[in-house]
Design an enzyme around this catalytic site. Structure first.
Site, short mmCIF file in Angstrom:
data_model
loop_
_atom_site.label_atom_id
_atom_site.label_comp_id
_atom_site.label_asym_id
_atom_site.label_seq_id
_atom_site.Cartn_x
_atom_site.Cartn_y
_atom_site.Cartn_z
N ARG A 177 0.76 -1.25 0.07
CA ARG A 177 0.06 0.05 -0.02
C ARG A 177 0.77 1.24 0.13
O ARG A 177 0.49 2.40 0.74
CB ARG A 177 -0.86 0.01 1.34
CG ARG A 177 -1.89 -1.00 1.31
CD ARG A 177 -2.93 -1.05 0.09
NE ARG A 177 -4.03 -2.06 0.63
CZ ARG A 177 -3.87 -3.35 0.32
NH1 ARG A 177 -2.87 -4.02 -0.30
NH2 ARG A 177 -5.03 -4.17 0.73
N CYS A 226 -10.50 -0.83 3.90
CA CYS A 226 -9.96 -0.84 5.17
C CYS A 226 -9.34 0.56 5.58
O CYS A 226 -8.79 1.28 4.98
CB CYS A 226 -8.63 -1.64 5.00
SG CYS A 226 -9.51 -3.49 5.16
N GLU A 296 -4.76 3.52 6.21
CA GLU A 296 -4.67 3.12 4.74
C GLU A 296 -5.39 4.20 4.21
O GLU A 296 -5.26 4.60 3.07
CB GLU A 296 -5.17 1.74 5.05
CG GLU A 296 -4.73 0.77 3.75
CD GLU A 296 -5.55 1.01 2.51
OE1 GLU A 296 -5.26 0.39 1.36
OE2 GLU A 296 -6.87 1.35 2.54
N1 EPU Z 1 -10.50 -10.58 11.15
C1 EPU Z 1 -11.15 -10.76 12.20
N2 EPU Z 1 -12.18 -9.84 12.52
C2 EPU Z 1 -12.51 -8.82 11.54
C3 EPU Z 1 -11.77 -8.67 10.31
C4 EPU Z 1 -10.89 -9.66 10.06
O1 EPU Z 1 -11.03 -11.59 12.97
O2 EPU Z 1 -13.34 -8.30 11.89
C5 EPU Z 1 -9.62 -11.94 10.92
C6 EPU Z 1 -10.05 -12.90 9.76
O3 EPU Z 1 -10.78 -13.47 10.25
C7 EPU Z 1 -8.85 -13.38 9.03
C8 EPU Z 1 -7.92 -11.83 9.45
O4 EPU Z 1 -8.36 -11.18 10.39
O5 EPU Z 1 -8.18 -14.29 9.96
C9 EPU Z 1 -7.57 -11.25 8.21
O6 EPU Z 1 -8.77 -10.42 7.69
P1 EPU Z 1 -9.08 -10.56 6.16
O7 EPU Z 1 -8.69 -11.73 5.26
O8 EPU Z 1 -10.46 -9.79 6.02
O9 EPU Z 1 -7.90 -9.75 5.69
P2 EPU Z 1 -7.48 -8.24 6.05
O10 EPU Z 1 -5.95 -8.23 6.38
O11 EPU Z 1 -8.33 -7.72 7.17
C10 EPU Z 1 -6.57 -7.49 3.64
C11 EPU Z 1 -6.73 -6.07 2.73
C12 EPU Z 1 -7.92 -5.98 2.36
C13 EPU Z 1 -7.95 -7.10 1.35
C14 EPU Z 1 -7.93 -8.35 1.95
C15 EPU Z 1 -8.17 -9.64 1.21
C16 EPU Z 1 -5.35 -4.43 4.35
C17 EPU Z 1 -5.44 -3.42 5.20
N3 EPU Z 1 -6.55 -5.07 4.20
O12 EPU Z 1 -7.42 -7.53 4.75
O13 EPU Z 1 -7.82 -4.80 1.62
O14 EPU Z 1 -9.42 -6.84 0.74
O15 EPU Z 1 -6.82 -8.55 2.91
O16 EPU Z 1 -6.88 -9.82 0.65
O17 EPU Z 1 -4.13 -4.83 3.98
C18 EPU Z 1 -8.17 -2.40 1.53
O18 EPU Z 1 -6.91 -2.36 1.14
O19 EPU Z 1 -9.04 -1.45 1.77
C19 EPU Z 1 -8.53 -3.87 1.88
C20 EPU Z 1 -9.96 -3.94 2.29
#
Ligand code: EPU
Length: 302
Positions: A177, A226, A296
């Site tokens: 990012r 995010c 972000e």
């Molecule tokens: N999780 C929770 N509770 C929540 C949200 C997430 O426990 O409310 C846990 C999930 O169960 C999982 C872990 O946290 O085990 C990671 O969650 P997720 O797979 O949703 O990925 P993320 O790290 O929250 C990132 C990117 C997203 C992208 C997804 C999929 C960032 C900040 N976010 O989210 O990108 O869509 O991976 O690859 O890097 C964005 O950039 O705006 C964005 C949404």
């Protein structure tokens, strides 16, 4: 901010720049938050250096708007004007394994257009809202795909040099990012080099990513994706969730029940509400985990 300088107003039509007076940025951002200013719509990249010289000479501050999908803008009359590229036609052309894409093109449309030409590698980006320019600037990524990995060449307005330059992919650093572009550089067009893949196979990948996204993110609601970057080796969403903050709100700015790193505008949230919620969460996470979450979402302060 309103442009009143006669010299600028007279020069705009000749540069192919349309002036939209007093635009409410809440109508151009996915969060539906943001104040009012003049919007300059640019139809010819080549006019940008001249336009920016004119604005600078007359002390008019400016910012570049992409698709407005990762942006939080403050309320009220804004002290800067906003520049946005208008879509050329066509905005997407494929030649062999190279997709030539205008920065104003819609990111999702670009992924499906390439797929129809049997070019893959971008499946993870399906469902990420915004323009190709915005995705390049932030090195947008999801489900293992980052747009920066596919960049062969970018045409960019380099603000420091005050000119349009073409940079090779290896002259740009694409990180999580983050890119090596200066904040006031403007993405104009890109050549992406993509692997050949049968359409049916790409579609299957797209379906899988769509399902994952639908299952974990509040897609129908007003958000900027995010809010915080993930700290190294951790998930901001999981931390906020573990603190029991889903549903926590300030005014109509609310932490999503579905994904705790998505803050939604559940009605008439103001920028003050949203910024208050962001600071509140940052402080709580800092207190418990000792980690300072970094935004972000891009914030345009007054
Ligand atoms: N999780 C929770 N509770 C929540 C949200 C997430 O426990 O409310 C846990 C999930 O169960 C999982 C872990 O946290 O085990 C990671 O969650 P997720 O797979 O949703 O990925 P993320 O790290 O929250 C990132 C990117 C997203 C992208 C997804 C999929 C960032 C900040 N976010 O989210 O990108 O869509 O991976 O690859 O890097 C964005 O950039 O705006 C964005 C949404």
């Amino acid at each position: 901010m309103r442009i009143e300088t006669t010299k600028i107003l007279a020069a705009l039509p000749g540069m192919g720049v349309e002036l939209w007076r007093g635009v409410l940025l809440a109508q151009l951002t996915s969060l539906a938050i943001g104040g009012t200013t003049d919007l300059l719509r640019i139809s010819r990249h080549e006019a940008i250096p001249e336009l920016l010289n004119l604005l600078d000479e007359n002390g008019i501050a400016h910012k570049f708007l992409g698709g407005g999908s990762n942006l939080l803008v403050v309320d009220g009359e804004l002290p800067f004007v906003v520049l946005q590229l208008s879509h050329p036609n066509p905005d997407l052309v494929v030649e062999g394994n190279i997709a030539n894409v205008d920065a104003a093109a819609d990111l999702g449309k670009m992924v499906t257009f390439c797929a129809k030409h049997n070019l893959g590698g971008m499946e993870g980006l399906i469902g990420v809202p915004g323009t190709v320019g915005g995705a390049l600037r932030m090195n947008a990524g999801a489900y293992g795909t980052q747009i920066g990995s596919h960049v062969r060449e970018i045409k960019v307005y380099k603000a420091a040099a005050r000119k349009i330059e073409t940079l090779k992919g290896d002259q740009i650093s694409f990180e999580y990012r983050h890119t090596s572009f200066a904040p006031d550089d403007m993405m104009l067009a890109v050549k992406l080099e993509l692997p050949s893949k049968p359409y049916s196979e790409i579609l299957q990948g797209i379906r899988i990513c769509n399902e994952k996204r639908r299952a974990s993110q509040p897609l129908g609601q007003k958000s900027a994706g995010c809010i915080f970057k993930n700290p190294v080796g951790a998930s901001a969403g999981r931390m906020i969730d573990e603190l029991g903050l889903k549903g926590h709100s300030k005014g109509d700015a609310r932490i999503s029940d579905r994904h705790a790193n998505f803050f939604v505008n559940s009605g008439r949230a103001t920028a003050t509400d949203m910024l208050g919620l962001i600071n509140d969460v940052r402080e709580r996470v800092q207190k418990v985990y000792g980690v300072t979450l970094e935004n972000e979402v891009v914030v345009w302060n007054a």
